[in-house]
Write a protein that holds these residues in place. Structure first.
Motif, PDB file in Angstrom:
ATOM      1  N   GLY A 117       0.773  -1.231   0.000  1.00 49.76           N
ATOM      2  CA  GLY A 117       0.000   0.000   0.000  1.00 49.76           C
ATOM      3  C   GLY A 117       0.805   1.282   0.000  1.00 49.76           C
ATOM      4  N   ASP A 166       1.687  -4.644   5.906  1.00 51.58           N
ATOM      5  CA  ASP A 166       0.300  -5.047   5.671  1.00 51.58           C
ATOM      6  C   ASP A 166      -0.244  -5.754   6.915  1.00 51.58           C
ATOM      7  OD1 ASP A 166      -2.066  -6.408   4.803  1.00 51.58           O
ATOM      8  OD2 ASP A 166      -1.381  -6.223   2.738  1.00 51.58           O
ATOM      9  N   ASN A 213      -2.661  -7.722   7.071  1.00 48.21           N
ATOM     10  CA  ASN A 213      -3.115  -9.065   6.718  1.00 48.21           C
ATOM     11  C   ASN A 213      -1.941 -10.014   6.475  1.00 48.21           C
ATOM     12  OD1 ASN A 213      -4.793 -11.187   5.996  1.00 48.21           O
ATOM     13  ND2 ASN A 213      -5.010 -10.500   3.885  1.00 48.21           N
ATOM     14  N   ASN A 263      -0.719  -0.986   7.845  1.00 53.46           N
ATOM     15  CA  ASN A 263      -1.728  -0.554   6.881  1.00 53.46           C
ATOM     16  C   ASN A 263      -2.799  -1.630   6.693  1.00 53.46           C
ATOM     17  OD1 ASN A 263      -2.984   1.027   4.946  1.00 53.46           O
ATOM     18  ND2 ASN A 263      -1.643   0.368   3.282  1.00 53.46           N
ATOM     19  N   LYS A 264      -3.894  -1.254   6.076  1.00 52.73           N
ATOM     20  CA  LYS A 264      -5.011  -2.146   5.709  1.00 52.73           C
ATOM     21  C   LYS A 264      -5.691  -2.744   6.933  1.00 52.73           C
ATOM     22  CE  LYS A 264      -2.810  -3.377   1.303  1.00 52.73           C
ATOM     23  NZ  LYS A 264      -2.455  -4.462   0.371  1.00 52.73           N
ATOM     24  N   LEU A 288      -9.401  -4.388   6.530  1.00 55.47           N
ATOM     25  CA  LEU A 288      -9.696  -5.709   5.969  1.00 55.47           C
ATOM     26  C   LEU A 288     -10.277  -6.638   7.035  1.00 55.47           C
ATOM     27  CD1 LEU A 288      -6.521  -6.300   3.747  1.00 55.47           C
ATOM     28  CD2 LEU A 288      -8.763  -5.443   3.033  1.00 55.47           C
ATOM     29  N   ALA A 303      -7.652  -8.735   8.781  1.00 56.00           N
ATOM     30  CA  ALA A 303      -6.533  -7.983   9.361  1.00 56.00           C
ATOM     31  C   ALA A 303      -6.268  -8.414  10.796  1.00 56.00           C
ATOM     32  CB  ALA A 303      -6.836  -6.488   9.313  1.00 56.00           C
ATOM     33  N   SER A 332      -5.606   2.903   7.605  1.00 58.09           N
ATOM     34  CA  SER A 332      -6.149   2.332   6.369  1.00 58.09           C
ATOM     35  C   SER A 332      -5.937   3.379   5.285  1.00 58.09           C
ATOM     36  CB  SER A 332      -7.639   2.003   6.516  1.00 58.09           C
ATOM     37  OG  SER A 332      -8.184   1.664   5.251  1.00 58.09           O
ATOM     38  N   LYS A 390      -6.470   3.198   2.161  1.00 58.88           N
ATOM     39  CA  LYS A 390      -7.552   3.233   1.172  1.00 58.88           C
ATOM     40  C   LYS A 390      -8.694   4.128   1.636  1.00 58.88           C
ATOM     41  CE  LYS A 390     -10.562   0.171  -1.510  1.00 58.88           C
ATOM     42  NZ  LYS A 390     -10.961  -1.239  -1.758  1.00 58.88           N
TER      43      LYS A 390
END
Length: 681
Positions: free
Chosen positions: A96, A182, A184, A210-211, A214, A217, A241, A243
């Protein structure tokens, strides 16, 4: 109500640029949940976004077509050194980085907040097509914190191991990094490599997970991994996040508070580091610089310390995120200069610019990139060699990690022997060469550099020393004069779930790997340190690793020197003629399997001819494998509807004699994709 209907009935409220942009199908309607504004339908907010985006879009398009505006809207003198922060985003592939860069650009008002903002800093066509970053890009952000304006210089870096040289050069212009992980996937192999690189450069590290939006996550688990591997306190880790924009504002605060300002002094003589460059066919070389001390202004003359050449600064500016001209760059700031450099050799990455008759110490420069993979590059037609040479020189200016040597081949003519950091690097370079310069060329089979020690005073004198580096297999000395073979080794790092440990171990041992160490990251993941021959992992090792681990493993490697080995050169022949471009150097135990596999691939790849083709793989005079490509056969006996058998025998014998003669004088064209296909298992 549709967006088209709104444009038709509210023309007085929408600028002409918006309507033109809508007609070009750049805007796509995205419904919002916002309430009706000013008595207009809920799509009014779409038009507001479209209006903002259109002004930004046409400003960028005007710059691309007619050059930058004449007025200098930003005065960089208002930013003292203590209000400047230079930082990079480093992470594993697909964690990301580019999405976070988009959000940072939006929050600071550098670009308008519209749905079209996806990978804004990834400007190359190959980056858009593959969805990866291959070229580090800079952007300057202006952000207000506690009533003070700060200039934040951001560098978005690639995440793949093949482009680690881009990361190392970018860190030289920074004082801190955002280490992105990440939520995840957790800590991956390239995450470890990038962290080590930042630590060796003595940079401030801001850890970010990040993320977190999800469903799968696990931010707490990932935070524990970062604590156990890197020794980072879980309290220091930011959870975001990129996004959705959640927590991104805290990153700007952390950059200002945790990353120190550059060590620069505006009162000292000017000194600037050239850390990147690219070529514009109209304006020449555009150089990215980091100003260490002093001030550099438009119109003054600067000296390149390596070549001692003097240049006049025709334009100076910074990336916002596209080039924005200014009157001057001050100490600690990052920007670009245009000095009418036309020769690509003049812009040496790591060079230092200073004023004339200025007594400053040059920057130590960058450690040169060490090529791991070599391949031959030849024009499809020798009449296009000059155009290919010009295109390669200009592209290597933008990618300084590529090494370039002149080469020639009896079959392909004059060309180049080029060194790359990996197979993906080679693939991306060739794709950029084709897309950006519209060139047609042939790439030979990639190989790794080997070393041999020759014996005998006469042979040592002939080869220029006792140790010879073999970049092209067809230049291998006669085995009778070789005393010792050496092959390149790499230190690989594999991170995978512990349930796949057995499969990964079997794969590594099959590739002649030696497991040196293993570490349990947490209750479910393990990290392996393995020593590999580079030749064994060159082509499809990562694909096989993903297959045996259901896609959960990550792999990274670094150079580990050379090691004595038992090697042989395998030649491939078509109708008895050796094809130098297909020659390979491999381990003795792999010679027969390699010869058989390549011969089978050639049989499938080379088109059938009017005559038979014999494909052979050999080590010196010993044939290890053979495949036959059957010829097209015309039925010459079709007109013989009767009579003695001797009539048919006579016709068949005459046909066989003709094909034998054709085999001697016929040319066999090897398709350009055959050189890559023969490597795949």
């Amino acid at each position: 109500m549709s967006l088209q209907h709104f444009f038709r009935h509210n023309a007085q409220r929408v600028c002409s640029a918006c309507k033109q942009l809508h007609n070009q199908a750049v805007i796509r309607p995205h419904r919002h949940q916002s309430a009706v504004k000013h008595g207009l339908p809920q799509l009014f907010s779409d038009v507001i976004h479209a209006h903002n985006f259109s002004k930004w879009f046409f400003r960028q398009r005007r710059f691309a077509s007619s050059g930058p505006p004449n007025k200098y809207s930003v005065d960089l003198s208002q930013f003292p050194v203590e209000n400047i922060r230079n930082f990079s985003i480093i992470a594993h592939v697909d964690h990301g980085k580019s999405t976070l860069a988009d959000r940072l650009l939006e929050i600071t008002g550098t670009i308008p907040k519209v749905p079209q903002n996806q990978q804004v800093l990834d400007r190359l066509q190959v980056e858009r097509e593959r969805g990866i970053t291959v070229k580090a890009q800079t952007a300057s952000l202006i952000h207000t914190h506690n009533g003070q304006s700060y200039l934040l210089n951001l560098i978005d870096t690639p995440g793949h191991v093949d482009f680690h040289y881009e990361v190392s050069r970018s860190l030289a212009a920074c004082q801190g990094v955002l280490l992105l992980v990440d939520a995840n996937q957790g800590v991956q192999a390239q995450t470890v490599a990038n962290f080590t690189l930042a630590l060796e450069s003595d940079l401030a590290i801001v850890p970010v997970i990040n993320k977190i939006d999800l469903k799968a996550a696990q931010p707490e688990v990932v935070a524990h991994q970062m604590n156990s591997i890197f020794g980072i306190s879980t309290d220091e880790i930011l959870k975001i996040s990129a996004k959705k924009g959640t927590g991104v504002w805290d990153i700007l605060t952390a950059v200002i508070e945790r990353i120190p300002p550059p060590k620069a002094d505006a009162s000292q003589p000017m000194k600037a580091l050239l850390f990147d460059s690219w070529y514009d066919q109209y304006r020449g070389v555009i150089a990215n610089i980091a100003v260490g001390d002093g001030v550099i202004t438009k119109g003054e003359k600067v000296v390149c310390m390596s070549s001692k050449k003097v240049y006049e600064v025709h334009e100076i500016g910074f990336m916002h995120p596209t080039p924005l001209p200014v009157e001057a760059l001050y100490a600690g700031q990052v920007g670009y200069i245009i000095t009418n450099m036309r020769n690509t050799e003049e812009a040496q990455i790591g060079d230092t610019f200073c004023h004339e008759r200025s007594d400053v110490q040059a920057h130590p420069g960058f450690r040169p990139a060490k090529a791991m993979v070599f391949a031959g590059l030849f024009p499809s037609d020798q009449s296009e060699f000059v155009a290919l040479r010009s295109a390669v020189e200009r592209l290597t200016l933008n990618d300084s990690s590529v090494s370039l040597h002149s080469d020639s081949s009896p079959a392909l003519g004059q060309g180049f022997r080029m060194g790359f950091l990996g197979l993906l690097h080679l693939d991306v370079f060739c794709q950029r060469l084709e897309q950006e310069f519209n060139t047609s060329f042939i790439v030979t089979s990639p190989n790794v550099p080997f070393k041999v020690k020759v014996k005998g005073a006469k042979n040592i004198k002939e080869h220029g020393g006792s140790e010879v580096t073999i970049l092209n297999p067809c230049h291998m000395p006669n085995p009778s004069v070789i005393e010792e073979y050496q092959e390149p080794m790499v230190k690989g790092t594999i991170i995978c779930p512990d349930q796949y440990l057995g499969s990964v171990t079997s794969l590594c041992l099959d590739r002649r790997g030696l497991i040196e160490d293993q570490l349990n990251i947490d209750n479910t993941r393990i990290m392996l340190i393995i020593r590999f021959p580079l030749n064994e992992i060159l082509v499809d090792f990562f694909d096989d690793l993903k297959s045996v681990t259901s896609g959960y493993a990550s792999f990274d490697y670094e150079d580990a020197g050379y090691e004595i080995s038992s090697l042989v050169k395998v030649d491939f022949m078509l109708n008895g003629s050796v094809v130098d471009e297909l020659a390979m150097i491999c381990h003795t135990t792999r010679a027969r399997d390699t010869a058989r596999r390549v011969c089978e691939k050639l049989r499938e790849t080379i088109p059938r001819q009017q005559f038979g083709i014999i494909v052979q793989g050999a080590v010196r005079s010993k044939i290890l494998a053979r495949e036959d490509i059957r010829p097209f056969r015309k039925d010459v006996t079709a007109k013989c509807y009767g009579g003695d058998i001797s009539r048919k025998t006579k016709l068949l014998k005459r046909q066989a004699e003709g094909k034998k003669k054709m085999r001697k004088i016929g040319n066999i064209d090897v398709p350009k994709d055959a050189f890559i296909k023969v490597l795949k298992r």
